[in-house]
Each structure stands twice: as structure tokens, then as C-alpha cells.
Design an enzyme around this catalytic site. Structure first.
Site, PDB file in Angstrom:
ATOM      1  N   MET A  26      -9.405   7.750  -0.540  1.00  0.00           N
ATOM      2  CA  MET A  26     -10.258   8.190   0.579  1.00  0.00           C
ATOM      3  C   MET A  26     -10.838   9.558   0.255  1.00  0.00           C
ATOM      4  O   MET A  26     -10.146  10.419  -0.300  1.00  0.00           O
ATOM      5  CB  MET A  26      -9.429   8.283   1.863  1.00  0.00           C
ATOM      6  CG  MET A  26      -8.699   6.987   2.198  1.00  0.00           C
ATOM      7  SD  MET A  26      -7.876   7.092   3.778  1.00  0.00           S
ATOM      8  CE  MET A  26      -6.903   5.569   3.747  1.00  0.00           C
ATOM      9  N   SER A  36       2.827   0.196   6.257  1.00  0.00           N
ATOM     10  CA  SER A  36       3.942   0.501   7.173  1.00  0.00           C
ATOM     11  C   SER A  36       5.006  -0.582   7.183  1.00  0.00           C
ATOM     12  O   SER A  36       6.198  -0.269   7.260  1.00  0.00           O
ATOM     13  CB  SER A  36       3.447   0.634   8.613  1.00  0.00           C
ATOM     14  OG  SER A  36       2.203   1.203   8.672  1.00  0.00           O
ATOM     15  N   GLY A  96      -0.662   2.499   9.596  1.00  0.00           N
ATOM     16  CA  GLY A  96       0.030   2.545  10.884  1.00  0.00           C
ATOM     17  C   GLY A  96      -0.848   2.261  12.087  1.00  0.00           C
ATOM     18  O   GLY A  96      -0.424   2.458  13.223  1.00  0.00           O
ATOM     19  N   ASP A 130      -6.380  -6.385   5.093  1.00  0.00           N
ATOM     20  CA  ASP A 130      -5.785  -5.045   5.038  1.00  0.00           C
ATOM     21  C   ASP A 130      -5.909  -4.368   6.404  1.00  0.00           C
ATOM     22  O   ASP A 130      -7.023  -4.209   6.918  1.00  0.00           O
ATOM     23  CB  ASP A 130      -6.558  -4.245   3.970  1.00  0.00           C
ATOM     24  CG  ASP A 130      -6.013  -2.849   3.721  1.00  0.00           C
ATOM     25  OD1 ASP A 130      -4.955  -2.501   4.264  1.00  0.00           O
ATOM     26  OD2 ASP A 130      -6.671  -2.109   2.965  1.00  0.00           O
ATOM     27  N   SER A 178       0.847  -1.197   0.000  1.00  0.00           N
ATOM     28  CA  SER A 178       0.000   0.000   0.000  1.00  0.00           C
ATOM     29  C   SER A 178       0.881   1.244   0.000  1.00  0.00           C
ATOM     30  O   SER A 178       1.641   1.474   0.949  1.00  0.00           O
ATOM     31  CB  SER A 178      -0.895   0.007   1.240  1.00  0.00           C
ATOM     32  OG  SER A 178      -1.363   1.318   1.464  1.00  0.00           O
ATOM     33  N   MET A 236     -12.376   3.863  -0.584  1.00  0.00           N
ATOM     34  CA  MET A 236     -13.027   4.183   0.700  1.00  0.00           C
ATOM     35  C   MET A 236     -13.758   5.504   0.514  1.00  0.00           C
ATOM     36  O   MET A 236     -13.333   6.562   1.006  1.00  0.00           O
ATOM     37  CB  MET A 236     -11.969   4.272   1.804  1.00  0.00           C
ATOM     38  CG  MET A 236     -11.431   2.899   2.194  1.00  0.00           C
ATOM     39  SD  MET A 236      -9.813   2.996   2.985  1.00  0.00           S
ATOM     40  CE  MET A 236      -8.775   3.061   1.533  1.00  0.00           C
ATOM     41  N   HIS A 238      -8.423   0.434  -3.776  1.00  0.00           N
ATOM     42  CA  HIS A 238      -9.350   0.284  -2.651  1.00  0.00           C
ATOM     43  C   HIS A 238     -10.096   1.603  -2.470  1.00  0.00           C
ATOM     44  O   HIS A 238      -9.519   2.593  -2.021  1.00  0.00           O
ATOM     45  CB  HIS A 238      -8.503  -0.088  -1.412  1.00  0.00           C
ATOM     46  CG  HIS A 238      -9.265  -0.222  -0.141  1.00  0.00           C
ATOM     47  ND1 HIS A 238      -8.637  -0.354   1.084  1.00  0.00           N
ATOM     48  CD2 HIS A 238     -10.600  -0.261   0.118  1.00  0.00           C
ATOM     49  CE1 HIS A 238      -9.557  -0.472   2.029  1.00  0.00           C
ATOM     50  NE2 HIS A 238     -10.746  -0.408   1.479  1.00  0.00           N
ATOM     51  N   ASP A 278      -4.925   3.363  -1.869  1.00  0.00           N
ATOM     52  CA  ASP A 278      -5.998   3.677  -0.921  1.00  0.00           C
ATOM     53  C   ASP A 278      -6.629   5.019  -1.266  1.00  0.00           C
ATOM     54  O   ASP A 278      -6.030   6.075  -1.043  1.00  0.00           O
ATOM     55  CB  ASP A 278      -5.428   3.709   0.499  1.00  0.00           C
ATOM     56  CG  ASP A 278      -5.139   2.303   1.009  1.00  0.00           C
ATOM     57  OD1 ASP A 278      -6.055   1.473   0.980  1.00  0.00           O
ATOM     58  OD2 ASP A 278      -3.989   2.044   1.434  1.00  0.00           O
ATOM     59  N   MET A 315     -11.177  -5.915   6.225  1.00  0.00           N
ATOM     60  CA  MET A 315     -10.415  -4.870   6.910  1.00  0.00           C
ATOM     61  C   MET A 315     -10.146  -5.288   8.363  1.00  0.00           C
ATOM     62  O   MET A 315     -11.079  -5.649   9.086  1.00  0.00           O
ATOM     63  CB  MET A 315     -11.194  -3.547   6.929  1.00  0.00           C
ATOM     64  CG  MET A 315     -11.371  -2.873   5.574  1.00  0.00           C
ATOM     65  SD  MET A 315      -9.842  -2.526   4.702  1.00  0.00           S
ATOM     66  CE  MET A 315      -8.993  -1.441   5.855  1.00  0.00           C
ATOM     67  N   HIS A 329      -1.121  -1.512  -3.935  1.00  0.00           N
ATOM     68  CA  HIS A 329      -2.452  -1.226  -3.375  1.00  0.00           C
ATOM     69  C   HIS A 329      -2.594   0.287  -3.232  1.00  0.00           C
ATOM     70  O   HIS A 329      -1.730   0.944  -2.641  1.00  0.00           O
ATOM     71  CB  HIS A 329      -2.542  -1.928  -2.018  1.00  0.00           C
ATOM     72  CG  HIS A 329      -3.829  -1.773  -1.278  1.00  0.00           C
ATOM     73  ND1 HIS A 329      -4.896  -2.630  -1.434  1.00  0.00           N
ATOM     74  CD2 HIS A 329      -4.218  -0.881  -0.339  1.00  0.00           C
ATOM     75  CE1 HIS A 329      -5.883  -2.276  -0.622  1.00  0.00           C
ATOM     76  NE2 HIS A 329      -5.503  -1.206   0.053  1.00  0.00           N
TER      77      HIS A 329
HETATM   78  C1  DX5 Z   1      -6.316   1.707   5.785  1.00  0.00           C
HETATM   79  C2  DX5 Z   1      -5.907   1.347   4.375  1.00  0.00           C
HETATM   80  C3  DX5 Z   1      -4.768   0.410   4.358  1.00  0.00           C
HETATM   81  C4  DX5 Z   1      -3.510   0.984   4.986  1.00  0.00           C
HETATM   82  C5  DX5 Z   1      -2.755  -0.137   5.614  1.00  0.00           C
HETATM   83  O1  DX5 Z   1      -7.444   2.474   5.767  1.00  0.00           O
HETATM   84  O2  DX5 Z   1      -6.982   0.734   3.680  1.00  0.00           O
HETATM   85  O3  DX5 Z   1      -4.506  -0.131   3.070  1.00  0.00           O
HETATM   86  O4  DX5 Z   1      -2.693   1.628   4.050  1.00  0.00           O
HETATM   87  O5  DX5 Z   1      -1.721   0.399   6.368  1.00  0.00           O
HETATM   88  P1  DX5 Z   1      -0.890  -0.479   7.420  1.00  0.00           P
HETATM   89  O6  DX5 Z   1      -0.377  -1.687   6.688  1.00  0.00           O
HETATM   90  O7  DX5 Z   1       0.155   0.447   7.913  1.00  0.00           O
HETATM   91  O8  DX5 Z   1      -1.881  -0.864   8.485  1.00  0.00           O
HETATM   92 ZN    ZN Z   2      -6.449  -0.372   1.775  1.00  0.00          ZN
END
Ligand code: DX5
Ligand code: ZN
Length: 226
Positions: A38, A199, A146, A176, A9, A69, A67, A36, A138, A34
Site C-alpha cells: 500500500m 485476521s 480486520g 480478499d 495475508s 494497492m 497485491h 499487501d 475485493m 499474500h
Molecule cells: C485489505 C488487504 C487484505 C487484508 C485482508 O486491503 O488487501 O489482503 O489483509 O485482511 P482480513 O482477512 O483481516 O480482512
Molecule cells: Zn490483499
């Protein structure tokens, strides 16, 4: 069991050097990127749009696992498909007509994924499971990288695995949130075959290559033990 997939990600990548970071992850043996997305409404953060997906597409030939969101993802599907998404994943919480949304993603030439928040029960996936090319569970509340892995979601991963198996589905089961060398074995043992991490790759103290190696080592050690 399918070969394990590691999806990096880019939410934790250094965006001043995004292309280099993707190349480094690819050289380290990551399988997918990946992305993300948002929107500040479905989750309290605002991140990337099709423009970044298009930049990733130019940086690598790896599959781009996008992904969403966001509220009303239906309005954005075509833009992400055009930008080069390989898979588009929507939240079941945002899609009143989930089966139709997944079919639309497939008609745009992408693999269709469905995902759900930690608090949403596996039964919410029912209308989507026989259509989905991948199911993403999730293990943190979405919004940020993180965060700490939520182990109470493990039984739900196992339940989704059972539901997919009973349908004879070949969909990938992806997880994830908080996935690291410390948590990846539990996730695999619950039945996941695809692992997203931000992370534990891009913020790994010894660097990206060492982070990916630690994840692969943890996955293999588990395989030898069982
Ligand atoms: C969270 C995202 C994840 C995130 C994961 O809302 O959908 O993909 O980047 O981050 P880590 O691996 O640091 O939990
Ligand atoms: Zn994600």
C-alpha cells in the site's frame, strides 16, 4: 473445480517474528503467502515494499501472491519480480492499459493478476479477463485488515466466475477481505477457489494452526453439503 487455495495475508502477522509466523502458517497447511503493498495514495495506508517480499522469499518456498494497492504500479513491477514475487496483482482502477500491464508482469516471469474494488463493476475487467492468470475480487475497501466482509459483493464474484467460464479461462478466482470460517462458504458457493485471509489466520484467538483448520473445515463441510 480446482483444489482450494488458502493465502495467508501477512498484514496481520506479528512483524517482530515474521519468519516464524510464515513457518507456522506453512506448517498449518496454508498454500500461499499474500503480501499487501500500500502506497498511502491509492489507499490510506503505507505498508510493504520489495524488501519485505525478498524477506518472505527467504522464509519460504510457498508462492508469494503480491497485491499492489498503489498508484502507477507499472513503475514497480520489475522490483517486485526481482524480489521473488510469484504472482503480481494490480488494480484495474490504477491501470489505464491493463492488458499491457498484465503482459509485462508475465514477461517478468510472474503470474499476472487483476483486481477491483467493491464499487467497481465486473465489466471493468473485460479487457483483462482472457489474459489474467488470476482475478481477485475485493470484499472490503482495500487499506486495512480486520474489516467486515461486504456480502453485497457476492453476486459480482458469481458474475466473474461466469465470465471466466464462458471464456474457458483457467484463471484462479481469489477473494480478499473479511474472509473467515463464517464467510468462506458463501465465497466458495459464489464460485471462488482461492481465499485470502489475514485476521482469521494471524489473529485467530486459538492460534494460527487452529485458524487454518477452521477455514479448511468450513470449506469441507460446505463441499459435503452440496
Ligand atoms: C485489505 C488487504 C487484505 C487484508 C485482508 O486491503 O488487501 O489482503 O489483509 O485482511 P482480513 O482477512 O483481516 O480482512
Ligand atoms: Zn490483499
Amino acid at each position: 473445480m480446482k483444489p482450494f487455495i488458502i493465502a495467508a495475508s501477512i498484514l496481520s502477522a506479528d512483524f517482530t517474528r515474521l519468519g516464524e509466523q510464515i513457518a507456522e502458517a506453512e506448517a498449518a497447511g496454508v498454500d500461499w503467502i499474500h503480501v499487501d503493498v500500500m502506497d498511502w495514495h491509492f489507499v490510506p495506508n503505507l505498508t510493504m515494499g520489495p524488501f519485505i517480499v525478498e524477506a518472505c522469499r527467504r522464509a519460504t518456498n510457498m508462492p508469494l501472491n503480491v497485491h499492489l494497492m498503489v498508484e502507477r504500479p507499472e513503475s514497480m513491477l520489475e522490483a517486485f519480480a526481482r524480489a521473488g514475487a510469484s504472482h503480481i496483482i494490480v488494480h484495474v482502477e490504477t491501470c489505464p492499459q491493463i492488458a499491457g500491464t498484465l503482459k509485462e508482469i508475465q514477461s517478468l516471469g510472474c503470474q499476472a493478476g487483476v483486481t477491483l474494488n467493491p464499487a467497481t463493476p465486473a465489466s471493468a475487467l473485460e479487457p483483462a479477463l482472457d489474459l489474467a492468470d488470476l482475478v481477485l475480487v475485493m470484499t472490503v475497501h482495500p487499506g486495512y485488515s480486520g474489516q467486515e466482509f461486504e456480502p453485497q459483493v457476492l453476486p459480482k464474484i458469481a458474475e466473474v466466475r461466469r465470465r471466466l467460464d464462458s471464456l474457458g479461462s483457467s484463471a484462479r478466482l481469489e477473494v480478499d477481505g473479511g474472509v473467515s470460517a463464517h464467510t468462506i462458504q458463501q465465497v466458495r458457493d459464489a464460485g471462488a477457489d482461492t481465499f485470502v485471509t489475514a485476521s482469521a489466520i494471524f489473529k485467530y484467538p486459538q492460534g494460527i494452526a487452529a485458524g487454518v483448520l477452521a477455514l479448511r473445515d468450513a470449506l469441507e463441510m460446505d463441499a459435503f453439503r452440496s
